[in-house]
Design a protein around this motif. Structure first.
Motif: not given
Length: 314
Positions: A43-44, A48-51, A143-145
């Motif tokens: 989730m974090v 982060v990726a969306r931000s 999750a970022v990727r």
């Protein structure tokens, strides 16, 4: 450098910048999300990726991941100081241009994607550092990727929302527990110090518990309640750490006596203009159980100030 990093972060997260196209899709890794910790990490990473989505196409992901891991461990930023303003300005111009916020005739600069990765990764890593013991960094980065790639994620929006709320509640509980423990420690240390300090020659204690010593006597009038004054000062913690100083800024400060902590209000009304006093201010006359709200002053901290009263302004 920190100020520019914060500026980049603001640019990336403000609502005026529309989301941009994701980075080119790549084969997505999958991870086991069978524990609360794993789900929180995923989730974090998604958040982060969306931000930072507005900068997605300018980021070298390998450099970003190195910078995040380095910053989480407390390392110095991987980007050189000289590269920060150059990279930051170029990146913000590119983001503004893609969002239609740049002047029509503005030249959109190129950026070194590795430096952008280092710049943003350092900022993200520092933001994750306080919660590093609750996260699995490899899952965060997975999750970022995955979010950048734009494919199907391993959690639904409902699952992200539930995990986010549970994680936030857990972090709040841990933060409050740490603050309560620190508040009790600071209160006890402050009381012990003040009990000894009050015995020192030249130290006076008021009924409220404020302690002071006259370092230089003045001959002018004393401020009345609500007065506005001009002062030079230096503030320290009991361990000698300087947290604020008008001397370092190179100019005195003006404020109303009703705009400062109770210890200052009481202490300054004891001083004639031209005087210099040292104050020892108990936590309950300073910033209390909440401290300075994320600053250097912890809850119930006893503070030490050297104050010169230069003038009563009004």
């Amino acid at each position: 450098m920190k100020a520019l990093l914060r500026g980049v972060a603001v640019m990336l997260t403000t609502g005026v910048l529309a989301a941009v196209a994701a980075v080119p899709a790549v084969a997505q890794d999958t991870v086991a999300l069978d524990t609360e910790r794993a789900r929180a990490s995923y989730m974090v990473g998604h958040d982060v990726a969306r931000s930072i989505a507005a900068a997605a196409q300018d980021i070298d992901l390998a450099a970003f991941e190195r910078a995040v891991a380095n910053a989480v461990q407390g390392g110095e930023p991987l980007i050189e100081d000289s590269q920060v303003p150059v990279t930051g300005r170029a990146l913000m111009m590119r983001i503004a241009a893609r969002a239609g916020r740049a002047p029509a005739d503005a030249e959109v600069p190129e950026v070194d994607k590795q430096q952008v990765g280092y710049l943003i990764g350092s900022d993200v890593g520092r933001s994750l550092q306080p919660m590093k013991d609750e996260l699995d960094l490899p899952i965060v980065l997975t999750a970022v990727r995955a979010t950048f790639a734009g494919g199907e994620l391993q959690m639904t929006e409902a699952e992200f929302d539930a995990t986010r709320e549970a994680f936030a509640q857990k972090m709040r509980g841990q933060f409050e527990a740490r603050m309560n423990a620190q508040a009790e420690t600071n209160r006890a240390e402050g009381a012990k110090f003040l009990a000894v300090n009050k015995q020192e020659k030249g130290v006076f204690t008021t009924p409220s518990g404020l302690q002071y010593r006259v370092l230089r006597q003045g001959s002018g009038p004393r401020p009345r309640p609500g007065a506005r004054v001009r002062v030079n000062y230096e503030g320290k913690l009991l361990d000698g750490t300087v947290f604020d100083s008008s001397y370092e800024r190179g100019e005195p400060t003006e404020f109303g006596l009703d705009q400062v902590i109770a210890g200052w209000t009481e202490g300054l009304m004891l001083m004639p203009v031209g005087a210099k006093y040292r104050f020892w201010i108990p936590g309950d006359l300073a910033y209390g159980a909440k401290g300075s709200g994320g600053g250097d002053i912890g809850p119930n901290a006893t503070l030490v100030f050297d104050v010169e009263l230069q003038a009563i302004v009004e």
